[in-house]
Design a protein around this motif. Structure first.
Motif, PDB file in Angstrom:
ATOM      1  N   PRO A  56       0.824  -1.214   0.000  1.00 26.74           N
ATOM      2  CA  PRO A  56       0.000   0.000   0.000  1.00 26.74           C
ATOM      3  C   PRO A  56       0.859   1.265   0.000  1.00 26.74           C
ATOM      4  O   PRO A  56       2.082   1.204   0.139  1.00 26.74           O
ATOM      5  CB  PRO A  56      -0.763  -0.115   1.321  1.00 26.74           C
ATOM      6  CG  PRO A  56       0.192  -0.838   2.220  1.00 26.74           C
ATOM      7  CD  PRO A  56       0.894  -1.832   1.320  1.00 26.74           C
ATOM      8  N   ILE A  57       0.216   2.395  -0.137  1.00 20.26           N
ATOM      9  CA  ILE A  57       0.894   3.685  -0.023  1.00 20.26           C
ATOM     10  C   ILE A  57       1.406   3.831   1.409  1.00 20.26           C
ATOM     11  O   ILE A  57       0.678   3.528   2.371  1.00 20.26           O
ATOM     12  CB  ILE A  57      -0.069   4.831  -0.391  1.00 20.26           C
ATOM     13  CG1 ILE A  57      -0.431   4.737  -1.881  1.00 20.26           C
ATOM     14  CG2 ILE A  57       0.532   6.185  -0.055  1.00 20.26           C
ATOM     15  CD1 ILE A  57      -1.525   5.694  -2.321  1.00 20.26           C
ATOM     16  N   HIS A  70      -0.591   4.611   4.861  1.00 11.80           N
ATOM     17  CA  HIS A  70      -2.010   4.266   4.795  1.00 11.80           C
ATOM     18  C   HIS A  70      -2.291   3.088   5.729  1.00 11.80           C
ATOM     19  O   HIS A  70      -1.656   2.053   5.649  1.00 11.80           O
ATOM     20  CB  HIS A  70      -2.404   3.909   3.368  1.00 11.80           C
ATOM     21  CG  HIS A  70      -2.649   5.107   2.504  1.00 11.80           C
ATOM     22  ND1 HIS A  70      -3.227   5.016   1.248  1.00 11.80           N
ATOM     23  CD2 HIS A  70      -2.406   6.416   2.715  1.00 11.80           C
ATOM     24  CE1 HIS A  70      -3.337   6.230   0.740  1.00 11.80           C
ATOM     25  NE2 HIS A  70      -2.825   7.088   1.603  1.00 11.80           N
ATOM     26  N   THR A  71      -3.284   3.279   6.595  1.00 10.42           N
ATOM     27  CA  THR A  71      -3.582   2.237   7.568  1.00 10.42           C
ATOM     28  C   THR A  71      -4.638   1.258   7.078  1.00 10.42           C
ATOM     29  O   THR A  71      -4.746   0.156   7.581  1.00 10.42           O
ATOM     30  CB  THR A  71      -4.073   2.860   8.886  1.00 10.42           C
ATOM     31  OG1 THR A  71      -5.242   3.650   8.610  1.00 10.42           O
ATOM     32  CG2 THR A  71      -3.001   3.745   9.499  1.00 10.42           C
ATOM     33  N   LEU A 122      -6.451  -1.054   4.086  1.00  4.53           N
ATOM     34  CA  LEU A 122      -6.119  -1.749   2.845  1.00  4.53           C
ATOM     35  C   LEU A 122      -7.312  -2.595   2.418  1.00  4.53           C
ATOM     36  O   LEU A 122      -7.977  -3.208   3.259  1.00  4.53           O
ATOM     37  CB  LEU A 122      -4.884  -2.640   3.050  1.00  4.53           C
ATOM     38  CG  LEU A 122      -4.335  -3.369   1.830  1.00  4.53           C
ATOM     39  CD1 LEU A 122      -2.806  -3.463   1.907  1.00  4.53           C
ATOM     40  CD2 LEU A 122      -4.948  -4.724   1.627  1.00  4.53           C
ATOM     41  N   GLN A 149      -7.982  -2.969   8.628  1.00  5.79           N
ATOM     42  CA  GLN A 149      -7.609  -1.764   9.348  1.00  5.79           C
ATOM     43  C   GLN A 149      -6.428  -2.180  10.235  1.00  5.79           C
ATOM     44  O   GLN A 149      -6.607  -2.919  11.205  1.00  5.79           O
ATOM     45  CB  GLN A 149      -8.765  -1.213  10.188  1.00  5.79           C
ATOM     46  CG  GLN A 149      -8.404   0.012  10.985  1.00  5.79           C
ATOM     47  CD  GLN A 149      -7.917   1.156  10.118  1.00  5.79           C
ATOM     48  OE1 GLN A 149      -8.454   1.439   9.048  1.00  5.79           O
ATOM     49  NE2 GLN A 149      -6.879   1.822  10.574  1.00  5.79           N
ATOM     50  N   SER A 159       1.150  -3.544   6.940  1.00 11.09           N
ATOM     51  CA  SER A 159       1.547  -2.856   5.721  1.00 11.09           C
ATOM     52  C   SER A 159       1.221  -3.735   4.513  1.00 11.09           C
ATOM     53  O   SER A 159       0.096  -3.720   4.037  1.00 11.09           O
ATOM     54  CB  SER A 159       3.021  -2.490   5.755  1.00 11.09           C
ATOM     55  OG  SER A 159       3.402  -1.832   4.567  1.00 11.09           O
ATOM     56  N   SER A 162      -5.626   1.307  -1.035  1.00 10.93           N
ATOM     57  CA  SER A 162      -5.332   1.723   0.334  1.00 10.93           C
ATOM     58  C   SER A 162      -5.874   3.119   0.567  1.00 10.93           C
ATOM     59  O   SER A 162      -6.121   3.876  -0.380  1.00 10.93           O
ATOM     60  CB  SER A 162      -3.828   1.656   0.629  1.00 10.93           C
ATOM     61  OG  SER A 162      -3.109   2.651  -0.077  1.00 10.93           O
ATOM     62  N   SER A 163      -6.100   3.429   1.837  1.00  6.04           N
ATOM     63  CA  SER A 163      -6.548   4.773   2.203  1.00  6.04           C
ATOM     64  C   SER A 163      -5.892   5.170   3.509  1.00  6.04           C
ATOM     65  O   SER A 163      -5.445   4.316   4.285  1.00  6.04           O
ATOM     66  CB  SER A 163      -8.077   4.833   2.310  1.00  6.04           C
ATOM     67  OG  SER A 163      -8.548   4.019   3.368  1.00  6.04           O
ATOM     68  N   PHE A 164      -5.890   6.482   3.771  1.00  6.05           N
ATOM     69  CA  PHE A 164      -5.143   6.990   4.918  1.00  6.05           C
ATOM     70  C   PHE A 164      -5.735   6.500   6.226  1.00  6.05           C
ATOM     71  O   PHE A 164      -5.036   6.126   7.140  1.00  6.05           O
ATOM     72  CB  PHE A 164      -5.112   8.509   4.886  1.00  6.05           C
ATOM     73  CG  PHE A 164      -4.355   9.110   6.040  1.00  6.05           C
ATOM     74  CD1 PHE A 164      -5.010   9.793   7.047  1.00  6.05           C
ATOM     75  CD2 PHE A 164      -2.979   8.974   6.112  1.00  6.05           C
ATOM     76  CE1 PHE A 164      -4.305  10.325   8.118  1.00  6.05           C
ATOM     77  CE2 PHE A 164      -2.262   9.509   7.173  1.00  6.05           C
ATOM     78  CZ  PHE A 164      -2.931  10.188   8.178  1.00  6.05           C
ATOM     79  N   ASN A 204     -12.584   9.049   3.606  1.00  5.44           N
ATOM     80  CA  ASN A 204     -11.301   8.846   2.958  1.00  5.44           C
ATOM     81  C   ASN A 204     -11.450   8.216   1.590  1.00  5.44           C
ATOM     82  O   ASN A 204     -12.295   7.359   1.367  1.00  5.44           O
ATOM     83  CB  ASN A 204     -10.429   7.954   3.827  1.00  5.44           C
ATOM     84  CG  ASN A 204     -11.186   6.724   4.293  1.00  5.44           C
ATOM     85  OD1 ASN A 204     -12.193   6.819   4.960  1.00  5.44           O
ATOM     86  ND2 ASN A 204     -10.705   5.561   3.898  1.00  5.44           N
ATOM     87  N   GLN A 214     -10.078   5.931  -1.549  1.00  6.03           N
ATOM     88  CA  GLN A 214      -9.287   4.732  -1.765  1.00  6.03           C
ATOM     89  C   GLN A 214      -8.491   4.879  -3.058  1.00  6.03           C
ATOM     90  O   GLN A 214      -9.051   5.236  -4.094  1.00  6.03           O
ATOM     91  CB  GLN A 214     -10.187   3.501  -1.824  1.00  6.03           C
ATOM     92  CG  GLN A 214     -10.917   3.249  -0.508  1.00  6.03           C
ATOM     93  CD  GLN A 214     -11.830   2.053  -0.546  1.00  6.03           C
ATOM     94  OE1 GLN A 214     -11.683   1.160  -1.379  1.00  6.03           O
ATOM     95  NE2 GLN A 214     -12.791   2.008   0.359  1.00  6.03           N
TER      96      GLN A 214
END
Lengths: 117, 110
Positions: A25-26, A29-30, A32, A50, A73, A94-96, A104, A106
């Motif tokens: 993921p980025i 970003h927590t 996925l 999460q 991750s 992924s998102s923050f 948020n 994706q």
């Protein structure tokens, strides 16, 4: 910064074999997500993490599908005893933050095209 | 169950010919209506998020609008490079997953 990356980009396997698909993921970003996209269709949700835990796995089609994210991750989607109907593009996003009160966005990776012969 | 339906399935336009794509939805407690662009062989690319009826967002030749039942993606004076599949998705209350429509395949002829 770097976007979501997925490996391999293409995977050809035989019916009955086991496959693993990887998602990076980025950074930072927590949350996925895994989705599956068949030809001519929109992506369909599979599972959401999460952190390290699977917060929603309601989209997994059956117990042949499993996903892990042991360190919060990188994630791996695992498919056992593959069937021809599993052929599709598997997308990771992924998102923050994935909290219920956040809005948020994706961000998607390029996908892994899985072909089961 | 949340549902998203996009129309038309495919649309061909001449360069410069403006049009709109439709996304109709039913969702429990909308927590975002998302538009993505997808090029062949690539993952969806985020375009817009709309949160409440009446909201509008613009990016270059694209403008997205939202009502309580549908969203429109307006494309003004399109160019061939705007050719792609445009996907609409919703996020409902208490959920993180996105529910996608089947997409509209847009082709802009020079």
């Amino acid at each position: 910064g770097a976007g979501v990356s997925q490996t391999p980009s293409n995977k050809v396997t035989e019916k009955g074999k086991y496959v693993e698909l990887r998602c990076d993921p980025i950074s930072g970003h927590t949350a996925l997500y895994w989705y599956r996209q068949s030809l001519g269709q929109g992506p369909e949700f599979l599972i959401y993490f999460q952190g390290t835990g699977a917060a929603d796995d309601s989209g997994l089609p059956n117990d042949r599908f499993f996903a892990v994210r042991p360190e919060g991750s990188v994630s791996t989607l695992k498919i056992q005893r593959t069937e021809r109907g599993d052929s599709a593009v598997y997308l990771c996003a992924s998102s923050f933050f994935g909290g219920h009160s956040s809005y948020n966005e994706q961000f998607f990776g390029p996908g892994t095209r899985l072909t089961v012969l | 169950e949340d549902q998203v339906t996009q129309s038309p399935e495919a649309l061909r336009l001449q360069e410069g010919e403006s049009s709109s794509l439709n996304c109709s939805y039913t969702v429990s407690g909308l927590r975002g209506l998302f538009w993505y662009r997808q090029d062949p062989g690539k993952g969806p690319e985020f375009l817009f998020t709309l949160y409440s009826a009446g909201e509008e967002k613009e990016k270059e030749r694209l403008k997205a609008t939202l009502t309580k039942k549908e969203s429109f993606l307006h494309i003004t004076a399109p160019k061939p490079e705007d050719s792609a599949t445009y996907l609409c998705a919703t996020r409902g209350q208490g959920a993180q997953k996105l529910v996608f429509g089947q997409g509209t395949r847009l082709t802009i002829n020079p």
